[in-house]
Enzyme design. Structure first.
Site, mmCIF file in Angstrom:
data_model
loop_
_atom_site.group_PDB
_atom_site.id
_atom_site.type_symbol
_atom_site.label_atom_id
_atom_site.label_comp_id
_atom_site.label_asym_id
_atom_site.label_seq_id
_atom_site.Cartn_x
_atom_site.Cartn_y
_atom_site.Cartn_z
ATOM 1 N N HIS A 109 30.136 56.168 40.655
ATOM 2 C CA HIS A 109 29.642 54.825 40.983
ATOM 3 C C HIS A 109 29.400 54.819 42.387
ATOM 4 O O HIS A 109 29.328 53.603 43.105
ATOM 5 C CB HIS A 109 30.955 53.798 40.429
ATOM 6 C CG HIS A 109 30.542 53.353 39.157
ATOM 7 N ND1 HIS A 109 30.334 54.413 38.077
ATOM 8 C CD2 HIS A 109 30.370 52.327 38.410
ATOM 9 C CE1 HIS A 109 30.124 53.879 36.887
ATOM 10 N NE2 HIS A 109 30.067 52.469 37.161
ATOM 11 N N ASP A 171 37.109 45.122 43.492
ATOM 12 C CA ASP A 171 36.668 44.112 42.506
ATOM 13 C C ASP A 171 36.401 44.544 40.943
ATOM 14 O O ASP A 171 36.403 43.757 40.127
ATOM 15 C CB ASP A 171 35.332 43.329 42.942
ATOM 16 C CG ASP A 171 35.561 42.402 44.101
ATOM 17 O OD1 ASP A 171 36.799 42.287 44.438
ATOM 18 O OD2 ASP A 171 34.520 42.261 44.988
ATOM 19 N N GLU A 282 38.359 35.660 48.659
ATOM 20 C CA GLU A 282 37.093 36.066 48.936
ATOM 21 C C GLU A 282 36.151 35.064 49.076
ATOM 22 O O GLU A 282 36.462 33.859 49.117
ATOM 23 C CB GLU A 282 36.624 37.018 47.578
ATOM 24 C CG GLU A 282 37.317 38.418 47.598
ATOM 25 C CD GLU A 282 36.655 39.404 47.020
ATOM 26 O OE1 GLU A 282 35.319 39.101 46.505
ATOM 27 O OE2 GLU A 282 37.114 40.554 46.627
#
Ligand code: FAD
Length: 531
Positions: A109, A171, A282
């Site tokens: 990723h 996340d 956040e």
């Protein structure tokens, strides 16, 4: 020479050149093939518990960024740590004249080919299932030992069986332990617990010489610090000991809006410095997104529906503070009181308070829920020209003035995150490169590109915006550092590391002196790492 003989001469010459070129190309192709088949046969002599694959390896030439594709010659699917150690040692013993390199691939990723190895060997870390997850629960400091190829989502599910959980997250949880620990692992819990690299007690690492080394803050401390945030340069993480804490069952998930950046950041900074605060903090920037609040309504409840429906975003730049409070159902009344009290200190636009209640797993795995929807629409496997920056607190306003609403005139290509973290929660011995201030902001431009577009949602346009943002930071000397950094020359890497470059290079010479590992980061090149 007559015209006819000149023509014949030219023609013969052309034929000769053409034949020569064909011979040369065939020769190169034969040499390459010979070279590949030599390497192939040399790898097949290695006695591994898992196996090598030499075909159908296209998956190892892809990543989430969808911009770089470098095909390896072989993929190792290891079944044991010794499979990895033997393979690295084999390449180490081939010496500096061999160009063969090795990339550990977690979940692939990365954005710019960081887990790829052009004509090299990719190690498919997700095949490494050892050690089986092992929990230490009775102790005051619970932990779990996991394989470096383990996905964080699996660690979450297993830990919850013991009522425990890792403390610091990303996340998105469909990433491997080795992949995030090679960067930092930053999310809304980092202000309190530090990044994931601050929550590891011990590692087992296969160095670039094929040695298997256990390291921690007490044992082989230099390797331990180097590997954490080390972009895969010093070794392959085969096991990690992750710190745990008791898990809550539920989460109150809250969003509120601001129209003024200073008020937004003041509230964020107050929250990350308070003792009694939320468990996750956040923030998001919203530029020119009319109708956004209506989208939220599908999963969040406005505190006051009438007021919320009167609120119009209409092209404005807005800032969304995103908060979460973990709780157990038997403590719901106290939790609500605490939340009310904490929210009463904040200065958001009152009509924009949105709240929902989800399970702990639903909250942490929230991006995967979005992933499933995007997969269904064929919008997950598109190019992702992401840009992640760490901006020092003293320059965050200059940054915001120059970028939000100016360089970036809408956020329809993907979310833009902005939130502060405390540097005191980071270990300054690790390889992670940070701005030089006690508080810095993660600013993440998480764009996706339409592969068929040449317009504002196309790859070229978004890459152009990223470059303008980077140029703006450099020209303004804002002291910004790239997170998940990407550079193409060693000079740029030197600037990125600054004073830490010498340590970074010294560790490379100590643990991977032939520069075999993680070639996709493009920091060192095999064979040109001089002593
Ligand atoms: P890969 O892409 O496979 O590898 C990354 C690098 O690490 C490569 O250089 C590789 O060679 C090396 N590597 C892989 N495994 C090992 C190992 N076992 N030992 C040594 N080196 C290894 N990051 C955050 O910090 N916070 C976030 O909130 C966050 N959210 C994200 C959300 C999404 C949807 C995506 C796609 C990424 C997100 N990231 C986030 C970035 C992510 O942490 C990094 O891209 C990470 O490297 C991906 O992990 P991976 O397992 O796919 O690693």
């Amino acid at each position: 020479m007559s015209f006819l003989s000149l023509t014949i001469f030219k023609h013969t010459n052309l034929l000769f050149i053409r034949s020569f070129m064909i011979m040369l190309l065939s020769f190169i192709a034969i040499q390459l093939n010979l070279c590949f088949s030599n390497i192939q046969s040399s790898l097949t002599t290695i006695d591994v518990n898992g196996h090598f694959s030499f075909t159908n390896n296209e998956f190892a030439a892809k990543d989430y960024g969808n911009q770089y594709q470098f095909l390896p010659q072989a993929v190792l699917h290891p079944k044991s740590v010794s499979d990895i150690a033997i393979t690295v040692r084999h390449v180490w013993e081939l010496g500096p004249s061999s160009e063969l390199t090795i990339a550990a691939r977690g979940h692939g990723h990365s954005i710019q080919g960081q887990a790829q190895a052009h004509h090299g060997v990719v190690i498919n870390m997700e095949s490494l299932k050892t050690p089986k997850m092992h929990f230490q629960t009775g102790d005051e400091l619970p932990y779990v030992d996991v394989s470096g190829g383990e996905l964080w989502i699996n660690i979450l599910h297993e830990s919850l069986k013991y009522g425990l959980t890792p403390k610091s997250w990303t996340d998105y949880l469909h990433l491997t332990v080795g992949g995030t620990l090679s960067n930092a692992g930053i999310s809304g819990q980092a202000f309190r617990h530090g990044p994931q690299i601050s929550n590891v007690h011990q590692l087992e690492v296969v160095t670039g010489k094929g040695e298997v080394v256990t390291c921690s803050a007490q044992q082989n401390a230099d390797l331990f610090s180097g590997v954490l945030g080390g972009l895969g340069q010093y070794g392959i993480i085969t096991r990690a000991r992750i710190s745990l804490e008791p898990a809550a069952q539920m989460v109150k998930w809250i969003r509120v809006l601001y129209s003024d950046f200073s008020t937004f950041t003041r509230d964020q900074e107050q929250l990350i410095s308070s003792e009694n605060t939320f468990d996750y903090i956040e923030g998001l920037v919203i530029v020119n997104r009319t109708g956004l609040l209506n989208n939220w309504r599908s999963s969040f409840n406005p505190k006051d529906d009438d007021q919320a429906s009167q609120f119009k975003s209409e092209g404005r730049t807005l800032f969304c503070l995103e908060l979460a409070k973990n709780f157990n159902p038997d403590k719901i009344a106290e939790t609500n009181e605490e939340i009310e009290s904490m929210l009463s200190m904040l200065n958001y636009i009152p009509s924009t308070l949105f709240m929902t209640e989800v399970t702990y797993v639903e909250f942490l795995d929230r991006v995967h829920t979005a992933e499933i929807k995007l997969q269904e629409k064929g919008l997950w496997d598109v190019p992702h020209p992401w840009l992640n920056l760490l901006v020092p607190r003293s320059n965050i306003h200059k940054f915001a003035d120059g970028v939000f609403g100016n360089i970036l005139v809408d956020t329809s290509n993907g979310p833009v995150l902005v939130y502060p973290v405390n540097k005191s929660k980071w270990n300054n011995m690790t390889s992670a490169v940070l701005p030089d201030e006690d508080i810095f902001y993660l600013v993440a431009f998480l764009s996706q590109a339409n592969p068929l577009s040449t317009g504002k949602d196309g790859l070229e346009h978004i890459l152009g915006l990223n470059k303008r943002i980077l140029d703006f930071c450099e020209e303004g000397q804002l002291g910004v550092k790239q997170y998940l950094p990407h550079y193409t020359t060693q000079d740029e890497w030197r600037v990125h590391f600054g004073q830490r470059w010498e340590t970074f290079r010294r560790r490379k010479l100590a643990y991977d002196p032939l520069a075999i590992l993680a070639p996709g980061q493009r920091i060192f090149q095999k064979g040109v790492l001089d002593l």
